[in-house]
Motif scaffolding. Sequence first.
Motif, PDB file in Angstrom:
ATOM      1  N   ALA A  45      -1.057   3.846  -2.031  1.00 51.73           N
ATOM      2  CA  ALA A  45      -1.145   2.723  -1.095  1.00 51.73           C
ATOM      3  C   ALA A  45      -0.462   3.100   0.208  1.00 51.73           C
ATOM      4  N   ARG A  46      -1.007   2.601   1.307  1.00 52.61           N
ATOM      5  CA  ARG A  46      -0.413   2.850   2.613  1.00 52.61           C
ATOM      6  C   ARG A  46       0.823   1.981   2.815  1.00 52.61           C
ATOM      7  N   PRO A  47       1.785   2.446   3.605  1.00 59.53           N
ATOM      8  CA  PRO A  47       2.964   1.621   3.896  1.00 59.53           C
ATOM      9  C   PRO A  47       2.546   0.264   4.458  1.00 59.53           C
ATOM     10  N   GLY A  48       3.155  -0.797   3.956  1.00 59.89           N
ATOM     11  CA  GLY A  48       2.848  -2.139   4.427  1.00 59.89           C
ATOM     12  C   GLY A  48       1.745  -2.828   3.658  1.00 59.89           C
ATOM     13  N   SER A  49       1.069  -2.104   2.747  1.00 60.92           N
ATOM     14  CA  SER A  49       0.002  -2.728   1.954  1.00 60.92           C
ATOM     15  C   SER A  49       0.592  -3.716   0.959  1.00 60.92           C
ATOM     16  N   ASP A  50      -0.156  -4.774   0.677  1.00 56.60           N
ATOM     17  CA  ASP A  50       0.252  -5.735  -0.344  1.00 56.60           C
ATOM     18  C   ASP A  50      -0.169  -5.175  -1.702  1.00 56.60           C
ATOM     19  N   THR A  51       0.784  -4.684  -2.453  1.00 58.14           N
ATOM     20  CA  THR A  51       0.488  -4.055  -3.744  1.00 58.14           C
ATOM     21  C   THR A  51       0.882  -4.936  -4.930  1.00 58.14           C
ATOM     22  N   THR A  52       1.127  -6.218  -4.666  1.00 57.81           N
ATOM     23  CA  THR A  52       1.576  -7.112  -5.736  1.00 57.81           C
ATOM     24  C   THR A  52       0.585  -7.151  -6.893  1.00 57.81           C
ATOM     25  N   ALA A  53      -0.687  -7.407  -6.591  1.00 62.10           N
ATOM     26  CA  ALA A  53      -1.704  -7.484  -7.644  1.00 62.10           C
ATOM     27  C   ALA A  53      -1.889  -6.138  -8.322  1.00 62.10           C
ATOM     28  N   LEU A  54      -1.843  -5.070  -7.549  1.00 61.11           N
ATOM     29  CA  LEU A  54      -2.033  -3.728  -8.102  1.00 61.11           C
ATOM     30  C   LEU A  54      -0.897  -3.374  -9.048  1.00 61.11           C
ATOM     31  N   ALA A  55       0.334  -3.702  -8.682  1.00 62.99           N
ATOM     32  CA  ALA A  55       1.471  -3.441  -9.563  1.00 62.99           C
ATOM     33  C   ALA A  55       1.333  -4.219 -10.865  1.00 62.99           C
ATOM     34  N   GLY A  56       0.711  -5.390 -10.787  1.00 64.84           N
ATOM     35  CA  GLY A  56       0.509  -6.212 -11.973  1.00 64.84           C
ATOM     36  C   GLY A  56      -0.481  -5.631 -12.965  1.00 64.84           C
ATOM     37  N   THR A  57      -1.212  -4.587 -12.574  1.00 68.87           N
ATOM     38  CA  THR A  57      -2.168  -3.955 -13.485  1.00 68.87           C
ATOM     39  C   THR A  57      -1.481  -2.987 -14.440  1.00 68.87           C
ATOM     40  N   GLY A  58      -0.224  -2.673 -14.165  1.00 67.53           N
ATOM     41  CA  GLY A  58       0.455  -1.663 -14.971  1.00 67.53           C
ATOM     42  C   GLY A  58       0.405  -0.286 -14.347  1.00 67.53           C
ATOM     43  N   SER A  59      -0.191  -0.180 -13.157  1.00 69.33           N
ATOM     44  CA  SER A  59      -0.243   1.093 -12.442  1.00 69.33           C
ATOM     45  C   SER A  59       1.090   1.368 -11.764  1.00 69.33           C
ATOM     46  N   ARG A  60       1.419   2.633 -11.578  1.00 64.72           N
ATOM     47  CA  ARG A  60       2.561   3.012 -10.774  1.00 64.72           C
ATOM     48  C   ARG A  60       2.099   3.131  -9.325  1.00 64.72           C
ATOM     49  N   ILE A  61       2.889   2.646  -8.411  1.00 60.03           N
ATOM     50  CA  ILE A  61       2.507   2.619  -7.002  1.00 60.03           C
ATOM     51  C   ILE A  61       3.164   3.782  -6.268  1.00 60.03           C
ATOM     52  N   ALA A  62       2.365   4.541  -5.546  1.00 59.45           N
ATOM     53  CA  ALA A  62       2.883   5.607  -4.699  1.00 59.45           C
ATOM     54  C   ALA A  62       2.567   5.242  -3.255  1.00 59.45           C
ATOM     55  N   VAL A  63       3.579   4.856  -2.513  1.00 63.07           N
ATOM     56  CA  VAL A  63       3.391   4.526  -1.100  1.00 63.07           C
ATOM     57  C   VAL A  63       3.395   5.828  -0.318  1.00 63.07           C
ATOM     58  N   VAL A  64       2.319   6.096   0.392  1.00 61.92           N
ATOM     59  CA  VAL A  64       2.162   7.388   1.050  1.00 61.92           C
ATOM     60  C   VAL A  64       1.453   7.232   2.384  1.00 61.92           C
ATOM     61  N   ASP A  65       1.827   8.048   3.347  1.00 63.56           N
ATOM     62  CA  ASP A  65       1.169   8.100   4.645  1.00 63.56           C
ATOM     63  C   ASP A  65      -0.066   8.982   4.499  1.00 63.56           C
ATOM     64  N   PHE A  66      -1.245   8.391   4.605  1.00 64.25           N
ATOM     65  CA  PHE A  66      -2.479   9.148   4.394  1.00 64.25           C
ATOM     66  C   PHE A  66      -2.740  10.161   5.508  1.00 64.25           C
ATOM     67  N   GLN A  67      -1.970  10.101   6.581  1.00 60.78           N
ATOM     68  CA  GLN A  67      -2.083  11.097   7.640  1.00 60.78           C
ATOM     69  C   GLN A  67      -1.255  12.343   7.322  1.00 60.78           C
ATOM     70  N   ASP A  68      -0.395  12.243   6.337  1.00 54.52           N
ATOM     71  CA  ASP A  68       0.507  13.337   5.976  1.00 54.52           C
ATOM     72  C   ASP A  68      -0.111  14.127   4.824  1.00 54.52           C
TER      73      ASP A  68
END
Length: 320
Positions: A45-68
């Motif tokens: 997920a990009r910085p600043g994205s709303d990952t609330t629902a995604l975290a609720g799936t049981g997935s681990r969230i990796a916040v990353v700059d897609f330009q990097d």
Amino acid sequence: MNTLETTPHDMAKADRIALVGGTGDLGLRIARALVARGAEVTALARPGSDTTALAGTGSRIAVVDFQDSLALERTLSGAACVVSAVNGLEEAVIDLQGRVLDAAVAAGVPRFVPSDYSLDFTRTRPGRNRNLDLRRRFMKRVDAAPIRATSILNGAFADLLAGQAPIVLRGPGVVIHWSSADQPLDFTTKDDVAAYTAAAALDPTTPRILRIAGDVVTPRDLATTMQGLTGRRFRLVRPGGTAVLSGMIGLARTLAPQTGAVFPAWQGMQYLRDMMEGRGKLHPLDNDRYPGLSWTGAREVLAAAGTSDAEAGGTKRHAT
């Protein structure tokens, strides 16, 4: 929210899946389906994205700059497959997805599932559908990369039959068609697409393209189904052939271009034209590849939509 840290030289595990586009509607469904199958899901997920629902799936969230590119490579390291569910125009489908593809190759990820969920654009004519042309362009890029790719093609999302697609019009009791009333049309619900994608992501033996359809129905079938569900006669109406539809597409693009919109009215009309012409028809189907999956038919979607309409109407009448 959990931020995942990875080691560049992690060995890929068969059940370790990286998901891009997981905050979207289809992406969330894919995340749930992967976790339900026991996958270890890392959702980028990009910085600043709303990952609330995604975290609720049981997935681990990796916040990353897609330009990097190095950060992307580190995040994808150790994954057995990258699944993309990004949605958008060139910036998303070509640029962002391309950066993820390059990082996956650099990280040694063996497999990639691009965000192609659509009718069979490999058999349609270039230049007649903007969004499918973007997928066609990305297909050339991914095929040139040293990674095994699998595209999952599913026709149209059956969920749209509930009212968004201009095919079944409940009010006037009409089913619209732009070619033969007996032209077969492919429909698959988003949940069924997600379940199949999860199975394919965990399968190291997938071919380049997998074609699925939860149901194959004609406009005549839809009219008969609606009559059975409602007790009303649904008429088949053909406003003109696909040449007339093409003229309407051109007019819509002139009067309301909305070039920055992902799904302007004329884009939906382009998709409908591809379906009605039969150029994007899926064949052969790979529905039986994964035993145990169930498929939702058009009748079930239409019946559920009718129930929702009735409940909404009842609530409104009670409130007034």
